[in-house]
Design a protein around this motif. Structure first.
Motif, PDB file in Angstrom:
ATOM      1  N   ILE A 120       0.844  -1.195   0.000  1.00  0.00           N
ATOM      2  CA  ILE A 120       0.000   0.000   0.000  1.00  0.00           C
ATOM      3  C   ILE A 120       0.884   1.252   0.000  1.00  0.00           C
ATOM      4  N   SER A 121       0.741   2.055  -1.043  1.00  0.00           N
ATOM      5  CA  SER A 121       1.481   3.308  -1.159  1.00  0.00           C
ATOM      6  C   SER A 121       0.565   4.472  -0.791  1.00  0.00           C
ATOM      7  N   GLY A 122       0.996   5.265   0.159  1.00  0.00           N
ATOM      8  CA  GLY A 122       0.175   6.374   0.618  1.00  0.00           C
ATOM      9  C   GLY A 122       0.271   7.584  -0.288  1.00  0.00           C
ATOM     10  N   ILE A 123      -0.861   8.180  -0.582  1.00  0.00           N
ATOM     11  CA  ILE A 123      -0.886   9.395  -1.393  1.00  0.00           C
ATOM     12  C   ILE A 123      -0.416  10.577  -0.551  1.00  0.00           C
ATOM     13  N   VAL A 124       0.540  11.320  -1.089  1.00  0.00           N
ATOM     14  CA  VAL A 124       1.094  12.503  -0.418  1.00  0.00           C
ATOM     15  C   VAL A 124       0.702  13.729  -1.228  1.00  0.00           C
ATOM     16  N   GLY A 136       1.051   6.801  -6.321  1.00  0.00           N
ATOM     17  CA  GLY A 136       1.122   5.910  -7.466  1.00  0.00           C
ATOM     18  C   GLY A 136       1.041   6.705  -8.752  1.00  0.00           C
ATOM     19  N   PHE A 137       1.613   6.153  -9.821  1.00  0.00           N
ATOM     20  CA  PHE A 137       1.553   6.847 -11.101  1.00  0.00           C
ATOM     21  C   PHE A 137       1.650   5.836 -12.227  1.00  0.00           C
ATOM     22  N   ASP A 138       1.172   6.250 -13.368  1.00  0.00           N
ATOM     23  CA  ASP A 138       1.202   5.386 -14.551  1.00  0.00           C
ATOM     24  C   ASP A 138       2.611   5.328 -15.102  1.00  0.00           C
ATOM     25  N   ILE A 139       3.138   4.129 -15.262  1.00  0.00           N
ATOM     26  CA  ILE A 139       4.525   3.957 -15.680  1.00  0.00           C
ATOM     27  C   ILE A 139       4.755   4.444 -17.111  1.00  0.00           C
ATOM     28  N   ASN A 140       3.702   4.500 -17.901  1.00  0.00           N
ATOM     29  CA  ASN A 140       3.836   4.918 -19.299  1.00  0.00           C
ATOM     30  C   ASN A 140       3.661   6.424 -19.483  1.00  0.00           C
ATOM     31  N   THR A 141       2.713   7.016 -18.766  1.00  0.00           N
ATOM     32  CA  THR A 141       2.423   8.439 -18.938  1.00  0.00           C
ATOM     33  C   THR A 141       3.006   9.307 -17.827  1.00  0.00           C
ATOM     34  N   GLY A 142       3.344   8.696 -16.683  1.00  0.00           N
ATOM     35  CA  GLY A 142       3.827   9.465 -15.555  1.00  0.00           C
ATOM     36  C   GLY A 142       2.724  10.182 -14.794  1.00  0.00           C
ATOM     37  N   ARG A 143       1.456   9.912 -15.124  1.00  0.00           N
ATOM     38  CA  ARG A 143       0.331  10.598 -14.486  1.00  0.00           C
ATOM     39  C   ARG A 143       0.170  10.142 -13.040  1.00  0.00           C
ATOM     40  N   ILE A 144       0.123  11.099 -12.121  1.00  0.00           N
ATOM     41  CA  ILE A 144      -0.088  10.807 -10.706  1.00  0.00           C
ATOM     42  C   ILE A 144      -1.549  10.425 -10.477  1.00  0.00           C
ATOM     43  N   HIS A 150     -11.540   5.301  -3.118  1.00  0.00           N
ATOM     44  CA  HIS A 150     -11.502   3.848  -3.327  1.00  0.00           C
ATOM     45  C   HIS A 150     -10.058   3.393  -3.523  1.00  0.00           C
ATOM     46  N   LEU A 151      -9.829   2.110  -3.280  1.00  0.00           N
ATOM     47  CA  LEU A 151      -8.522   1.543  -3.588  1.00  0.00           C
ATOM     48  C   LEU A 151      -8.281   1.629  -5.087  1.00  0.00           C
ATOM     49  N   GLN A 152      -7.104   2.050  -5.471  1.00  0.00           N
ATOM     50  CA  GLN A 152      -6.756   2.104  -6.886  1.00  0.00           C
ATOM     51  C   GLN A 152      -5.459   1.332  -7.122  1.00  0.00           C
ATOM     52  N   PRO A 153      -5.494   0.366  -8.036  1.00  0.00           N
ATOM     53  CA  PRO A 153      -4.247  -0.334  -8.362  1.00  0.00           C
ATOM     54  C   PRO A 153      -3.315   0.598  -9.118  1.00  0.00           C
ATOM     55  N   THR A 154      -2.027   0.400  -8.953  1.00  0.00           N
ATOM     56  CA  THR A 154      -1.051   1.199  -9.673  1.00  0.00           C
ATOM     57  C   THR A 154       0.036   0.299 -10.229  1.00  0.00           C
ATOM     58  N   THR A 191       8.397  -5.891  -8.768  1.00  0.00           N
ATOM     59  CA  THR A 191       8.680  -7.224  -8.230  1.00  0.00           C
ATOM     60  C   THR A 191       7.453  -7.797  -7.544  1.00  0.00           C
ATOM     61  N   ALA A 192       6.747  -6.963  -6.791  1.00  0.00           N
ATOM     62  CA  ALA A 192       5.528  -7.415  -6.129  1.00  0.00           C
ATOM     63  C   ALA A 192       4.502  -7.905  -7.142  1.00  0.00           C
ATOM     64  N   LYS A 193       4.283  -7.121  -8.177  1.00  0.00           N
ATOM     65  CA  LYS A 193       3.274  -7.488  -9.171  1.00  0.00           C
ATOM     66  C   LYS A 193       3.660  -8.771  -9.914  1.00  0.00           C
ATOM     67  N   LYS A 194       4.947  -8.945 -10.178  1.00  0.00           N
ATOM     68  CA  LYS A 194       5.395 -10.174 -10.838  1.00  0.00           C
ATOM     69  C   LYS A 194       5.123 -11.411  -9.989  1.00  0.00           C
ATOM     70  N   ASN A 195       5.070 -11.210  -8.683  1.00  0.00           N
ATOM     71  CA  ASN A 195       4.876 -12.318  -7.760  1.00  0.00           C
ATOM     72  C   ASN A 195       3.439 -12.425  -7.243  1.00  0.00           C
ATOM     73  N   GLY A 196       2.507 -11.818  -7.950  1.00  0.00           N
ATOM     74  CA  GLY A 196       1.107 -11.951  -7.602  1.00  0.00           C
ATOM     75  C   GLY A 196       0.662 -11.124  -6.415  1.00  0.00           C
ATOM     76  N   VAL A 197       1.425 -10.106  -6.072  1.00  0.00           N
ATOM     77  CA  VAL A 197       1.079  -9.212  -4.968  1.00  0.00           C
ATOM     78  C   VAL A 197       0.556  -7.902  -5.551  1.00  0.00           C
ATOM     79  N   GLY A 198      -0.596  -7.462  -5.093  1.00  0.00           N
ATOM     80  CA  GLY A 198      -1.163  -6.225  -5.590  1.00  0.00           C
ATOM     81  C   GLY A 198      -0.409  -5.010  -5.078  1.00  0.00           C
ATOM     82  N   VAL A 199      -0.508  -3.920  -5.813  1.00  0.00           N
ATOM     83  CA  VAL A 199       0.054  -2.644  -5.373  1.00  0.00           C
ATOM     84  C   VAL A 199      -1.039  -1.595  -5.553  1.00  0.00           C
ATOM     85  N   TYR A 200      -1.401  -0.935  -4.460  1.00  0.00           N
ATOM     86  CA  TYR A 200      -2.496   0.023  -4.481  1.00  0.00           C
ATOM     87  C   TYR A 200      -2.086   1.323  -3.810  1.00  0.00           C
ATOM     88  N   VAL A 201      -2.793   2.402  -4.177  1.00  0.00           N
ATOM     89  CA  VAL A 201      -2.648   3.656  -3.450  1.00  0.00           C
ATOM     90  C   VAL A 201      -3.825   3.797  -2.502  1.00  0.00           C
TER      91      VAL A 201
END
Length: 278
Positions: A120-124, A136-144, A150-154, A191-201
């Motif tokens: 869980i990544s906290g929004i600052v 969290g941000f989009d790896i392709n666009t850089g959009r924060i 709601h929980l949002q995957p990143t 690494t988390a996502k590759k191992n089936g672990v979710g990442v959310y903000v």
């Protein structure tokens, strides 16, 4: 989190010559949870940070660095020390952010909502504009990602405020010590996502701070010699370190091309390089 909670949290931090910010961050943290354990790497500070922390917060475990750890290796060092005791949760915390009173509650509740299998990544938010600057941000666009309740995957995250349950670190390990300064947070997310672990903000902002104005990976308004020296420094990216990161997550060919682009962006004159960052 109230003091009756059974969950034990270790905050892992690293700092260098930001005494006032470090003290403010710790004071804020202990006001939220006076029983939290803190592992702080002081990476060669010369401004009296360790002495000030020890005087004001004697329970903080201070680990001395020689000034060559930087962020990723500093966080790795603090986390590795915390593992010796073992905790339910590990909280990454940058010393230039101030947590909101409900931050730990929000972070742990989000972990539960994610079926206890997520980072869980906290929004600052920025202290002045109140706009999101980290989380969290989009790896392709850089959009924060903006908080929406709601929980949002990143597919990417910043490491400013991150909560990780011990079951996750048991599964995928801690920060990769091969990474020096940048990319440790992004690497952990991938690494988390590759191992089936979710990442959310988080659903809401959990802290405030200031956006770092330093644009890494290139030293603008400088000559070629200065740019190359900066490129080969930890805060400049280091081509060998970046190639390791890119190859790890994108493969040999794509990793090589990304590293080549990085080098080209650094050695090109300013008038040419500005088009490469668009």
């Amino acid at each position: 989190m109230n003091n009756n909670s059974k969950a034990e949290i270790a905050a892992v931090m690293t700092c260098h010559n930001r005494r006032e910010k470090t003290i403010a961050c710790l004071s804020n943290l202990f006001n939220i949870d006076c029983k939290i354990d803190v592992y702080l790497v002081d990476d060669g500070s010369t401004d009296g940070t360790s002495e000030a922390v020890a005087g004001s917060f004697p329970t903080v475990k201070i680990i001395r660095g020689d000034g060559n750890l930087y962020w990723s290796r500093g966080m790795y060092t603090a986390w590795k020390e915390a593992l010796k005791k073992g905790y339910d949760f590990y909280l990454w915390l940058n010393d230039d952010v101030l947590l909101f009173p409900n931050a730990l509650v929000e972070l742990t509740e989000c972990f539960k909502l994610a079926e206890k299998n997520a980072v869980i990544s906290g929004i600052v938010i920025d202290k002045n504009s109140k706009q999101p600057i980290y989380g969290g941000f989009d790896i392709n666009t850089g959009r924060i990602l903006n908080p929406n309740g709601h929980l949002q995957p990143t597919n990417n995250m910043h490491g400013n405020v991150v909560l990780i349950h011990h079951s996750i670190s048991d599964k995928i390990g801690i920060i990769d010590p091969r990474l020096h300064h940048d990319a440790g947070d992004v690497d952990y997310c991938l690494t988390a996502k590759k191992n089936g672990v979710g990442v959310y903000v988080t659903r809401i902002p959990v802290a405030m701070g200031y956006e770092n104005p330093l644009r890494r990976y290139r030293k603008w308004n400088s000559n070629l010699k200065e740019r190359i020296a900066y490129m080969n420094s930890p805060i400049g990216g280091e081509p060998s370190t970046l190639f390791y990161f890119y190859r790890k997550h994108f493969g040999l060919i794509k990793g090589g091309l990304k590293t080549l682009l990085f080098i080209t962006r650094n050695i090109a004159p300013d008038w040419m390089a500005k088009y490469m960052y668009k």
